[in-house]
Scaffold this motif. Structure first.
Motif, PDB file in Angstrom:
ATOM      1  N   CYS A  35      85.548  25.232  76.762  1.00 17.67           N
ATOM      2  CA  CYS A  35      84.630  24.172  76.352  1.00 17.67           C
ATOM      3  C   CYS A  35      84.225  24.426  74.905  1.00 17.67           C
ATOM      4  CB  CYS A  35      83.400  24.152  77.258  1.00 17.67           C
ATOM      5  SG  CYS A  35      82.274  22.771  76.926  1.00 17.67           S
ATOM      6  N   LEU A  36      84.412  23.437  74.069  1.00 14.19           N
ATOM      7  CA  LEU A  36      84.106  23.551  72.643  1.00 14.19           C
ATOM      8  C   LEU A  36      83.016  22.569  72.261  1.00 14.19           C
ATOM      9  CD1 LEU A  36      84.784  24.544  69.728  1.00 14.19           C
ATOM     10  CD2 LEU A  36      86.449  22.655  69.645  1.00 14.19           C
ATOM     11  N   GLN A  37      81.962  23.064  71.643  1.00 15.66           N
ATOM     12  CA  GLN A  37      80.930  22.210  71.065  1.00 15.66           C
ATOM     13  C   GLN A  37      81.394  21.851  69.663  1.00 15.66           C
ATOM     14  OE1 GLN A  37      76.751  23.271  71.478  1.00 15.66           O
ATOM     15  NE2 GLN A  37      76.520  22.951  69.280  1.00 15.66           N
ATOM     16  N   LEU A  38      81.587  20.571  69.400  1.00 13.63           N
ATOM     17  CA  LEU A  38      82.062  20.153  68.096  1.00 13.63           C
ATOM     18  C   LEU A  38      80.948  20.250  67.066  1.00 13.63           C
ATOM     19  CD1 LEU A  38      84.305  17.134  69.116  1.00 13.63           C
ATOM     20  CD2 LEU A  38      84.938  19.517  68.778  1.00 13.63           C
ATOM     21  N   GLY A  39      81.344  20.531  65.841  1.00 11.88           N
ATOM     22  CA  GLY A  39      80.387  20.671  64.753  1.00 11.88           C
ATOM     23  C   GLY A  39      80.054  19.337  64.116  1.00 11.88           C
ATOM     24  N   PRO A  40      79.528  19.402  62.896  1.00 16.80           N
ATOM     25  CA  PRO A  40      79.179  18.173  62.183  1.00 16.80           C
ATOM     26  C   PRO A  40      80.408  17.272  62.020  1.00 16.80           C
ATOM     27  CG  PRO A  40      78.378  20.111  61.015  1.00 16.80           C
ATOM     28  CD  PRO A  40      79.257  20.603  62.120  1.00 16.80           C
ATOM     29  N   PRO A  41      80.186  15.982  61.814  1.00 20.22           N
ATOM     30  CA  PRO A  41      81.319  15.054  61.687  1.00 20.22           C
ATOM     31  C   PRO A  41      82.284  15.438  60.565  1.00 20.22           C
ATOM     32  CG  PRO A  41      79.265  13.842  61.897  1.00 20.22           C
ATOM     33  CD  PRO A  41      78.895  15.291  61.717  1.00 20.22           C
ATOM     34  N   LEU A  89      93.006  21.187  68.855  1.00 22.28           N
ATOM     35  CA  LEU A  89      92.042  20.310  68.208  1.00 22.28           C
ATOM     36  C   LEU A  89      91.819  20.786  66.773  1.00 22.28           C
ATOM     37  CD1 LEU A  89      88.822  18.992  69.883  1.00 22.28           C
ATOM     38  CD2 LEU A  89      89.000  19.332  67.453  1.00 22.28           C
ATOM     39  N   HIS A  90      92.186  19.939  65.832  1.00 21.58           N
ATOM     40  CA  HIS A  90      91.947  20.219  64.410  1.00 21.58           C
ATOM     41  C   HIS A  90      90.594  19.615  64.066  1.00 21.58           C
ATOM     42  CE1 HIS A  90      96.244  21.200  63.458  1.00 21.58           C
ATOM     43  NE2 HIS A  90      96.399  20.526  64.582  1.00 21.58           N
ATOM     44  N   GLU A  91      89.687  20.458  63.647  1.00 20.03           N
ATOM     45  CA  GLU A  91      88.346  20.025  63.271  1.00 20.03           C
ATOM     46  C   GLU A  91      88.194  20.360  61.791  1.00 20.03           C
ATOM     47  OE1 GLU A  91      83.928  20.314  65.247  1.00 20.03           O
ATOM     48  OE2 GLU A  91      85.183  22.080  65.349  1.00 20.03           O
ATOM     49  N   GLY A  92      88.528  19.393  60.926  1.00 19.31           N
ATOM     50  CA  GLY A  92      88.610  19.706  59.507  1.00 19.31           C
ATOM     51  C   GLY A  92      89.742  20.699  59.299  1.00 19.31           C
ATOM     52  N   ALA A  99      86.907  15.000  59.881  1.00 21.18           N
ATOM     53  CA  ALA A  99      88.120  14.425  60.441  1.00 21.18           C
ATOM     54  C   ALA A  99      88.608  15.337  61.569  1.00 21.18           C
ATOM     55  CB  ALA A  99      89.184  14.295  59.358  1.00 21.18           C
ATOM     56  N   ARG A 100      89.025  14.719  62.673  1.00 22.73           N
ATOM     57  CA  ARG A 100      89.497  15.491  63.826  1.00 22.73           C
ATOM     58  C   ARG A 100      90.838  14.942  64.285  1.00 22.73           C
ATOM     59  NH1 ARG A 100      83.711  15.119  65.911  1.00 22.73           N
ATOM     60  NH2 ARG A 100      82.792  16.959  64.984  1.00 22.73           N
ATOM     61  N   VAL A 101      91.696  15.866  64.708  1.00 14.77           N
ATOM     62  CA  VAL A 101      93.003  15.493  65.238  1.00 14.77           C
ATOM     63  C   VAL A 101      93.158  16.187  66.586  1.00 14.77           C
ATOM     64  CG1 VAL A 101      95.496  15.465  64.856  1.00 14.77           C
ATOM     65  CG2 VAL A 101      93.937  15.367  62.888  1.00 14.77           C
TER      66      VAL A 101
END
Length: 185
Positions: free
Chosen positions: A157-163, A143-146, A165-167
Protein backbone atom coordinates in the motif's frame (compact mmCIF):
# COMPACT_ATOMS: atom_id res chain seq x y z
CA UNK A 1 -20.96 4.39 -27.09
CA UNK A 2 -20.44 0.91 -25.80
CA UNK A 3 -22.23 0.94 -22.46
CA UNK A 4 -24.75 2.74 -20.30
CA UNK A 5 -22.11 4.24 -17.98
CA UNK A 6 -20.24 5.78 -20.90
CA UNK A 7 -23.46 7.37 -22.18
CA UNK A 8 -24.22 8.56 -18.64
CA UNK A 9 -20.73 10.07 -18.42
CA UNK A 10 -21.49 12.16 -21.50
CA UNK A 11 -24.65 13.51 -19.87
CA UNK A 12 -22.91 14.04 -16.52
CA UNK A 13 -20.10 15.99 -18.18
CA UNK A 14 -22.55 18.25 -19.98
CA UNK A 15 -24.64 18.78 -16.83
CA UNK A 16 -21.55 19.61 -14.73
CA UNK A 17 -20.34 22.07 -17.37
CA UNK A 18 -23.72 23.79 -17.63
CA UNK A 19 -24.24 23.90 -13.84
CA UNK A 20 -21.00 25.87 -13.58
CA UNK A 21 -22.11 28.23 -16.32
CA UNK A 22 -19.24 27.19 -18.58
CA UNK A 23 -19.40 27.23 -22.33
CA UNK A 24 -17.78 24.44 -24.29
CA UNK A 25 -15.03 26.94 -25.17
CA UNK A 26 -14.37 27.82 -21.52
CA UNK A 27 -14.15 24.14 -20.54
CA UNK A 28 -11.89 23.47 -23.51
CA UNK A 29 -9.55 26.27 -22.45
CA UNK A 30 -9.48 25.09 -18.83
CA UNK A 31 -8.85 21.46 -19.71
CA UNK A 32 -6.57 21.96 -22.70
CA UNK A 33 -8.98 19.93 -24.85
CA UNK A 34 -10.46 20.97 -28.18
CA UNK A 35 -14.03 22.27 -28.30
CA UNK A 36 -14.77 19.72 -31.01
CA UNK A 37 -13.71 16.83 -28.76
CA UNK A 38 -15.85 18.06 -25.86
CA UNK A 39 -18.84 18.42 -28.19
CA UNK A 40 -18.29 14.88 -29.51
CA UNK A 41 -18.08 13.48 -25.97
CA UNK A 42 -21.22 15.32 -24.85
CA UNK A 43 -23.14 14.10 -27.92
CA UNK A 44 -21.95 10.54 -27.33
CA UNK A 45 -20.00 10.45 -30.60
CA UNK A 46 -16.62 9.88 -28.92
CA UNK A 47 -15.59 7.65 -26.04
CA UNK A 48 -13.10 9.58 -23.86
CA UNK A 49 -9.97 8.07 -22.37
CA UNK A 50 -9.29 8.07 -18.62
CA UNK A 51 -6.66 10.78 -19.07
CA UNK A 52 -9.04 13.01 -21.03
CA UNK A 53 -11.85 12.54 -18.50
CA UNK A 54 -9.45 13.39 -15.65
CA UNK A 55 -8.46 16.64 -17.41
CA UNK A 56 -12.10 17.57 -17.96
CA UNK A 57 -13.04 16.70 -14.38
CA UNK A 58 -10.18 18.80 -13.05
CA UNK A 59 -11.24 21.77 -15.17
CA UNK A 60 -14.71 21.37 -13.65
CA UNK A 61 -13.23 21.36 -10.13
CA UNK A 62 -13.88 17.69 -9.41
CA UNK A 63 -12.08 14.37 -9.42
CA UNK A 64 -12.54 11.69 -12.05
CA UNK A 65 -14.33 9.64 -9.37
CA UNK A 66 -16.77 12.48 -8.71
CA UNK A 67 -17.56 12.77 -12.41
CA UNK A 68 -18.15 9.01 -12.62
CA UNK A 69 -20.30 9.17 -9.46
CA UNK A 70 -22.52 11.78 -11.11
CA UNK A 71 -23.13 9.31 -13.92
CA UNK A 72 -24.24 6.63 -11.45
CA UNK A 73 -27.81 5.97 -10.45
CA UNK A 74 -28.91 5.82 -6.86
CA UNK A 75 -27.65 7.50 -3.75
CA UNK A 76 -28.08 4.92 -1.04
CA UNK A 77 -25.49 3.65 1.40
CA UNK A 78 -25.19 0.21 -0.21
CA UNK A 79 -24.13 -0.56 -3.75
CA UNK A 80 -24.05 -4.24 -4.67
CA UNK A 81 -21.06 -5.53 -6.63
CA UNK A 82 -23.26 -6.18 -9.66
CA UNK A 83 -24.45 -2.55 -9.58
CA UNK A 84 -21.04 -0.88 -9.23
CA UNK A 85 -20.42 1.12 -12.39
CA UNK A 86 -17.51 -0.02 -14.50
CA UNK A 87 -15.85 1.99 -17.23
CA UNK A 88 -13.10 0.87 -19.60
CA UNK A 89 -10.60 3.27 -21.16
CA UNK A 90 -10.71 2.62 -24.90
CA UNK A 91 -7.03 3.55 -25.33
CA UNK A 92 -5.39 1.34 -22.71
CA UNK A 93 -7.99 -1.18 -21.58
CA UNK A 94 -7.68 0.29 -18.05
CA UNK A 95 -10.88 -0.76 -16.29
CA UNK A 96 -12.24 1.36 -13.46
CA UNK A 97 -14.95 0.20 -11.07
CA UNK A 98 -16.44 2.69 -8.63
CA UNK A 99 -16.83 0.62 -5.45
CA UNK A 100 -18.13 3.34 -3.12
CA UNK A 101 -21.79 4.31 -2.98
CA UNK A 102 -22.38 7.70 -4.60
CA UNK A 103 -23.44 9.00 -1.19
CA UNK A 104 -20.19 7.81 0.43
CA UNK A 105 -18.26 11.04 0.00
CA UNK A 106 -15.74 12.27 1.11
CA UNK A 107 -14.13 8.79 0.90
CA UNK A 108 -14.01 7.19 -2.53
CA UNK A 109 -12.91 3.62 -3.26
CA UNK A 110 -12.07 2.72 -6.84
CA UNK A 111 -10.87 -0.66 -8.10
CA UNK A 112 -8.63 -0.63 -11.16
CA UNK A 113 -7.74 -3.48 -13.49
CA UNK A 114 -4.69 -2.68 -15.57
CA UNK A 115 -4.20 -5.17 -18.43
CA UNK A 116 -0.87 -6.81 -19.18
CA UNK A 117 1.57 -4.32 -20.67
CA UNK A 118 -0.78 -1.35 -20.17
CA UNK A 119 0.43 2.14 -19.31
CA UNK A 120 -1.76 5.06 -18.18
CA UNK A 121 -0.39 8.56 -17.59
CA UNK A 122 -2.01 11.29 -15.52
CA UNK A 123 -0.80 14.89 -15.28
CA UNK A 124 -0.34 16.44 -11.84
CA UNK A 125 -3.42 18.57 -12.48
CA UNK A 126 -5.58 15.41 -12.50
CA UNK A 127 -5.59 15.30 -8.70
CA UNK A 128 -5.38 18.68 -7.04
CA UNK A 129 -6.38 18.66 -3.39
CA UNK A 130 -6.82 14.87 -3.36
CA UNK A 131 -5.15 12.46 -0.93
CA UNK A 132 -4.71 8.98 -2.42
CA UNK A 133 -3.50 5.58 -1.33
CA UNK A 134 -2.94 2.68 -3.72
CA UNK A 135 -3.29 -0.90 -2.45
CA UNK A 136 -2.27 -3.68 -4.85
CA UNK A 137 -4.63 -6.65 -4.76
CA UNK A 138 -3.25 -8.87 -7.56
CA UNK A 139 -0.32 -8.70 -9.95
CA UNK A 140 2.49 -6.15 -10.07
CA UNK A 141 2.21 -2.37 -10.46
CA UNK A 142 5.04 -0.06 -11.45
CA UNK A 143 4.01 3.43 -10.41
CA UNK A 144 6.08 6.39 -11.57
CA UNK A 145 5.46 9.31 -9.25
CA UNK A 146 7.45 12.14 -10.81
CA UNK A 147 11.05 10.88 -10.86
CA UNK A 148 10.39 8.19 -8.23
CA UNK A 149 9.46 4.66 -9.32
CA UNK A 150 7.58 2.36 -6.94
CA UNK A 151 7.43 -1.40 -7.58
CA UNK A 152 4.31 -2.69 -5.83
CA UNK A 153 3.22 -6.29 -5.27
CA UNK A 154 0.05 -7.79 -3.73
CA UNK A 155 -0.59 -6.38 -0.26
CA UNK A 156 1.66 -3.34 -0.77
CA UNK A 157 0.00 0.00 0.00
CA UNK A 158 1.48 3.32 -1.10
CA UNK A 159 0.38 6.73 0.13
CA UNK A 160 0.86 9.07 -2.80
CA UNK A 161 2.64 12.36 -2.27
CA UNK A 162 1.84 15.84 -3.51
CA UNK A 163 0.41 16.11 -7.04
CA UNK A 164 3.01 15.26 -9.69
CA UNK A 165 2.75 13.52 -13.04
CA UNK A 166 2.05 9.82 -12.46
CA UNK A 167 2.34 6.81 -14.73
CA UNK A 168 0.70 3.50 -13.85
CA UNK A 169 2.38 0.58 -15.65
CA UNK A 170 1.70 -3.13 -15.66
CA UNK A 171 5.00 -4.59 -16.90
CA UNK A 172 3.80 -8.19 -16.55
CA UNK A 173 1.91 -10.65 -18.75
CA UNK A 174 -1.03 -10.82 -16.30
CA UNK A 175 -3.66 -8.35 -15.11
CA UNK A 176 -2.82 -6.04 -12.21
CA UNK A 177 -5.69 -5.21 -9.87
CA UNK A 178 -5.45 -2.44 -7.29
CA UNK A 179 -7.66 -0.31 -5.08
CA UNK A 180 -7.37 3.46 -4.90
CA UNK A 181 -8.74 5.22 -1.80
CA UNK A 182 -9.28 8.97 -2.29
CA UNK A 183 -10.26 11.79 0.02
CA UNK A 184 -10.16 15.55 -0.38
CA UNK A 185 -7.19 17.18 1.38
Amino acid sequence: MSDTLTASLAAALQAARKSRGLSVSALADGAGVSRAMIAKIERGDAQPTAVLLARLANALGMTLSELVARAEDGGGRLVRAADQPTWTDPASGYRRRTVSPASGRPLELVQIELPAGARVEFAAAAYPDVHQQVWVLDGHLRLHEGDTVHELDPGDCLQLGPPVARVYVNPTSGTCRYLVALTRR
